[in-house]
Structures are given as structure tokens and as C-alpha cells.
Write a protein that holds these residues in place. Structure first.
Motif, PDB file in Angstrom:
ATOM      1  N   LYS A 181       0.830  -1.207   0.000  1.00 34.88           N
ATOM      2  CA  LYS A 181       0.000   0.000   0.000  1.00 34.88           C
ATOM      3  C   LYS A 181       0.865   1.258   0.000  1.00 34.88           C
ATOM      4  CE  LYS A 181      -4.322  -1.442   2.140  1.00 34.88           C
ATOM      5  NZ  LYS A 181      -5.194  -1.247   3.315  1.00 34.88           N
ATOM      6  N   GLU A 182       1.933   1.233   0.788  1.00 36.54           N
ATOM      7  CA  GLU A 182       2.814   2.397   0.854  1.00 36.54           C
ATOM      8  C   GLU A 182       3.556   2.609  -0.470  1.00 36.54           C
ATOM      9  OE1 GLU A 182       4.815   5.791   2.045  1.00 36.54           O
ATOM     10  OE2 GLU A 182       2.975   4.865   2.783  1.00 36.54           O
ATOM     11  N   ASP A 240       2.498   1.706  -3.378  1.00 32.48           N
ATOM     12  CA  ASP A 240       1.478   2.171  -4.309  1.00 32.48           C
ATOM     13  C   ASP A 240       1.175   3.651  -4.072  1.00 32.48           C
ATOM     14  OD1 ASP A 240      -0.489   1.802  -6.388  1.00 32.48           O
ATOM     15  OD2 ASP A 240      -2.015   1.747  -4.815  1.00 32.48           O
ATOM     16  N   ARG A 241       1.112   4.046  -2.820  1.00 32.73           N
ATOM     17  CA  ARG A 241       0.861   5.451  -2.491  1.00 32.73           C
ATOM     18  C   ARG A 241       1.975   6.339  -3.054  1.00 32.73           C
ATOM     19  NH1 ARG A 241       2.475   9.381   0.452  1.00 32.73           N
ATOM     20  NH2 ARG A 241       4.108   8.217   1.518  1.00 32.73           N
ATOM     21  N   GLN A 242       3.195   5.858  -2.966  1.00 31.41           N
ATOM     22  CA  GLN A 242       4.332   6.662  -3.404  1.00 31.41           C
ATOM     23  C   GLN A 242       4.470   6.747  -4.923  1.00 31.41           C
ATOM     24  OE1 GLN A 242       8.063   5.662  -1.502  1.00 31.41           O
ATOM     25  NE2 GLN A 242       7.075   5.445   0.490  1.00 31.41           N
TER      26      GLN A 242
END
Length: 101
Positions: A6-7, A9-11
Motif C-alpha cells: 500500500k505504501e 502504491d501510495r508513493q
């Protein structure tokens, strides 16, 4: 693993390619399937669909090979079957995931 994906993907978001189809940014997920682990793989594919950018590239890998002392453990003493791999690919396609070819 989920929090890390998730992190990432967020970045960087889904995979971006240039006019020559060369990746320059984005998330590529390489998933090594394990023998007997089809249900785990299905759960991971569903997580990717539900929680990550739709343009993430998913590379399903069936390259696991028993080595060294793997023969001592029944669940690790064989390769991923072609049926297991086909079923995983079929689900990924049904979910609309972007698969590496």
C-alpha cells in the motif's frame, strides 16, 4: 506485506511506460507461487485488485523449485502444478489485473 505494498502504491502508483513501452515509474508486484499455496495466491490477487492502483503490473511466478532439504517437507517437495498456475492466471484475468507476459 500488505502495508508495504500500500505504501509503495501510495508513493508511485500504477506502472507508467513511455512511448516505447519502457517502464519509468510505478509498482511491479512479483509474486512467487508456492506449491499448495493457491488459496494464498488468490487472496493476494484479490487484495491487489481491491486495495492497489489498477495499473500495477503483476508478475505471477511459478519458478519455485525444491532444493537442498526441501524434500524433507512434503509441502515444499514439489513444484507448482500447471493447474495451480493456470487457475491463478485465470483469476487474475477475471479480476482485470494487469499481468506481465
Amino acid at each position: 506485506m500488505k502495508a508495504a505494498l500500500k505504501e509503495m502504491d501510495r508513493q508511485v502508483g500504477g506502472l507508467k511506460t513511455d512511448q516505447q513501452d519502457i517502464a519509468y515509474r510505478g509498482l511491479i508486484i512479483r509474486h512467487l507461487m508456492m506449491p499448495g499455496g493457491l488459496e494464498d495466491t488468490k487472496g493476494i490477487l484479490r487484495f491487489i485488485k481491491a486495495e492497489l492502483s489498477p495499473d500495477c503490473l503483476v508478475n505471477l511466478m511459478d519458478q519455485y523449485r525444491p532444493a537442498h532439504q526441501a524434500y524433507k517437507y512434503e509441502e515444499l517437495s514439489r513444484r507448482v502444478s500447471s493447474r495451480e498456475f493456470r487457475e491463478a492466471v485465470t483469476l487474475a484475468e477475471k479480476l482485470g489485473l494487469r499481468l506481465a507476459t
